[in-house]
Design an enzyme around this catalytic site. Structure first.
Site, PDB file in Angstrom:
ATOM      1  CB  ALA A   1      -5.371   1.485  10.720  1.00 41.99           C
TER       2      ALA A   1
ATOM      3  CE  LYS B   1      -2.513   0.254   3.652  1.00 46.35           C
ATOM      4  NZ  LYS B   1      -1.660   1.135   4.457  1.00 46.35           N
TER       5      LYS B   1
ATOM      6  CG  PHE C   1      -3.330  -2.472   9.337  1.00 46.50           C
ATOM      7  CD1 PHE C   1      -2.247  -3.342   9.006  1.00 46.50           C
ATOM      8  CD2 PHE C   1      -3.411  -1.991  10.533  1.00 46.50           C
ATOM      9  CE1 PHE C   1      -1.284  -3.582   9.921  1.00 46.50           C
ATOM     10  CE2 PHE C   1      -2.423  -2.298  11.370  1.00 46.50           C
ATOM     11  CZ  PHE C   1      -1.289  -3.079  11.256  1.00 46.50           C
TER      12      PHE C   1
ATOM     13  CB  THR D   1       5.067  -0.098  -2.439  1.00 42.90           C
ATOM     14  OG1 THR D   1       6.003  -0.492  -1.388  1.00 42.90           O
ATOM     15  CG2 THR D   1       5.877  -0.216  -3.720  1.00 42.90           C
TER      16      THR D   1
ATOM     17  CG  PHE E   1       4.340  -9.859  -6.566  1.00 41.76           C
ATOM     18  CD1 PHE E   1       5.157 -10.194  -5.626  1.00 41.76           C
ATOM     19  CD2 PHE E   1       3.254  -8.918  -6.206  1.00 41.76           C
ATOM     20  CE1 PHE E   1       5.334  -9.864  -4.197  1.00 41.76           C
ATOM     21  CE2 PHE E   1       3.433  -8.383  -4.826  1.00 41.76           C
ATOM     22  CZ  PHE E   1       4.079  -8.772  -4.055  1.00 41.76           C
TER      23      PHE E   1
ATOM     24  NE  ARG F   1      -0.705   5.301   8.840  1.00 40.79           N
ATOM     25  CZ  ARG F   1      -0.587   3.893   9.137  1.00 40.79           C
ATOM     26  NH1 ARG F   1      -1.065   3.840  10.320  1.00 40.79           N
ATOM     27  NH2 ARG F   1      -0.442   3.027   8.391  1.00 40.79           N
TER      28      ARG F   1
ATOM     29  CE  LYS G   1       3.105  -2.479   8.011  1.00 41.19           C
ATOM     30  NZ  LYS G   1       4.131  -1.551   7.412  1.00 41.19           N
TER      31      LYS G   1
ATOM     32  CD1 TRP H   1       8.987  -3.154  -4.165  1.00 43.36           C
ATOM     33  CD2 TRP H   1       9.770  -4.178  -5.853  1.00 43.36           C
ATOM     34  NE1 TRP H   1       9.937  -3.755  -3.723  1.00 43.36           N
ATOM     35  CE2 TRP H   1      10.587  -4.377  -4.580  1.00 43.36           C
ATOM     36  CE3 TRP H   1      10.245  -4.778  -7.037  1.00 43.36           C
ATOM     37  CZ2 TRP H   1      11.572  -5.383  -4.684  1.00 43.36           C
ATOM     38  CZ3 TRP H   1      11.354  -5.687  -7.158  1.00 43.36           C
ATOM     39  CH2 TRP H   1      12.096  -5.718  -5.856  1.00 43.36           C
TER      40      TRP H   1
END
Length: 556
Positions: A273, A71, A301, A73, A381, A94, A105, A409
């Protein structure tokens, strides 16, 4: 292939003064933190407040899985792509917490060629905002205990102290502690608790305050305890407001950094969140809207948590109107929701997609309840197949959503051009008729039920007797008009993290409720959610190091 941290460390950053120029900000309105970080001055707002607001785009996602969604990214890459299309774009994110950074994480600066930099600074101490929030929180705790020790003029009932200490670290042994042990001069013996800094009400207050005056008003309203008559005792009663505000003076200012492609980014505030309201600061978002044509922000999230709170808390409180929503998913995550093991996600599996896409379906339906245009993007991906892409694209278009692949990415802004064009087209051709999910005048239980039934898909809500008692007390104190901040696990639409896809036939169980009077919402604890997380068996901290040249390794 380079790791994220290697890409970030190889980046050719430009001086933050040059980044500011892209937003027509002069050096006089920057408080410099070295060459590549700055805070925006308090005076800047008066210079830009009459500017026309830009468009506000929220990036959210399906429920997170071990397969990864990307998210942040996507948010960063979309901002970079808009810049490539000659749009005056600004990213609003944030700040990361040390808890997940050293836990499981990892960092929160994006990934690959869609990152904000300096990555190590951002993920560690940054400009000291979290330290200031932690200090302000714990100052209030110290003043509370000192007041009791020095005679307790406010007649505080030590069995009804609700203010908790905090630390920005996953430290499970601090969830429940006993303080005041020792001799008479060491304080009153009582049970106490810690939360992680991102769950502190001070964090929420900082993120919802418009200015210093508003900050002090909110700080003063914090309920720290109840007296022997059951009446609230506040930070103002303890004469703590001014000192807390002094600690937060600089933390209130938004931080400016850059992406790998030198797109400006405002990074400010960091409530989780799942246990807090999950959005960057109102001050940063409002400032961004005055500085740019398109502002790309995110909520934490999945959309059941972050987006719901962005809409029902942040937008409600700050009078914001989002113009579009980007919903991030991946082929791998949807197959995981369809029951495929993590080790087998690289294999084409349309049947699993058919089963797992119901998670995406529910999030689309939820976002459409807010009457904001939705664009679904797949974070690409290399193991994905064209057949899988086509299946998801057809599904999204049947649901009335725009669709775009994202390859940010791997390719940075260039990989987000298709998504950026979809966003621009949506902003130019579709109208947002945004409205929150529920009205202020509903009772707290009605609001909880709205979120649980309409957003999560629950059959009903059940309550512990203590939660029922707390709700009745909160409403008796006059707080029933506040929105609810649901604390729930992030991995499932339900309050059971093991229920993937689109679970049905479940109840949401509320075990406790408390009011954050300064922030202006009521926190609802569901399931087994904790406001102080713990570290995993093998914490990320075990592989983080710094070499003899001062280069950090293993951070991300």
């Amino acid at each position: 292939m380079k790791t994220d941290i290697q890409i970030a460390q190889d980046a050719q950053m430009i001086h933050i003064k040059e980044i500011a120029k892209k937003l027509d900000i002069t050096e006089d309105d920057l408080d410099l933190y070295g060459k590549y970080k700055a805070k925006l001055s308090d005076e800047l707002w008066d210079k830009i407040k009459d500017n026309k607001d830009g468009k506000l785009v929220l990036v959210t996602a399906i429920n997170p899985t071990p397969a990864g969604e990307g998210k942040t990214t996507t948010t960063v890459g979309l901002g970079q792509a808009l810049g490539k299309l000659n749009k005056k774009a600004l990213i609003a994110l944030r700040e990361p917490s040390l808890g997940p950074c050293f836990g499981i994480k990892g960092g929160a600066a994006g990934g690959g060629y869609a990152q904000v930099v300096p990555m190590e600074d951002l993920n560690l101490h940054f400009t000291g905002d979290f330290h200031a929030i932690t200090s302000a929180n714990n100052l209030l705790a110290a003043l509370l205990d000192n007041h009791i020790q020095q005679g307790n003029e406010l007649n505080i009932d030590t069995r009804q102290i609700v203010w908790k200490r905090c630390v920005d670290m996953n430290d499970r042994v601090l969830r429940n502690v006993v303080v005041g042990l020792g001799n008479k001069m060491d304080g009153v013996v009582r049970e106490d608790h810690f939360v992680i800094t991102v769950a502190s009400e001070i964090m929420a207050i900082l993120c919802l305050a418009n200015d210093m005056q508003d900050l002090k008003r909110r700080l003063g309203r914090i309920i720290v305890a109840y007296n022997d008559k059951g009446e609230p005792v506040t930070a103002n009663d303890l004469q703590a407001t001014g000192a807390m505000a002094a600690l937060l003076k600089d933390a209130l200012k938004p931080n400016l950094i850059q992406t790998l492609e030198h797109t400006p980014a405002l990074i400010h505030g960091g409530p989780f969140a799942n246990i807090a309201h999950g959005c960057n600061s109102v001050r940063a978002t409002k400032t961004a809207l005055k500085l740019a044509d398109i502002v790309v922000t995110e909520a934490g999230f999945g959309a059941d948590l972050g987006a719901e709170k962005f809409f029902d808390i942040k937008c409600r409180k700050a009078n914001l109107k989002p113009d579009a929503v980007v919903l991030v998913a991946t082929v791998r995550a949807l197959k995981y929701n369809g029951g495929v093991a993590k080790a087998d996600l690289s294999v084409e599996n349309i049947k699993a997609l058919e089963k797992g896409i119901v998670n995406l379906e529910k999030h689309i339906e939820n976002l459409q309840k807010y009457q904001v245009p939705v664009i679904v993007t797949l974070n690409s991906f290399i193991t994905d197949t064209e057949k899988e892409y086509q299946f998801i694209k057809d599904f999204c278009e049947e649901k009335g959503c725009e669709f775009a692949l994202s390859k940010v990415w791997e390719y940075g802004g260039e990989g987000g051009i298709d998504l950026a064009n979809k966003v621009i087209e949506t902003l130019e051709t579709k109208t947002s008729n945004f409205k929150p999910l529920y009205e202020d005048q509903l009772s707290l239980k009605e609001k909880i039920n709205k979120v649980a039934v309409e957003i999560y898909g629950a059959d009903k809500v059940t309550y512990d007797s203590s939660a029922n008692k707390a709700l009745a007390h909160i409403e008796a104190l006059g707080f029933s008009h506040l929105p609810v901040c649901m604390a729930k696990n992030q991995y499932s639409l339900s309050d059971d993290a093991t229920l993937l896809g689109r679970p049905e036939g479940f109840d949401i169980h509320v075990r406790d409720v408390y009011v954050s009077a300064g922030a202006g919402f009521v926190v609802v604890l569901t399931g087994a959610i904790m406001t102080m997380p713990g570290l995993p068996k093998k914490p990320a901290a075990n592989t983080i190091d710094v070499d003899d040249n001062g280069i950090i390794r293993g951070l991300f």
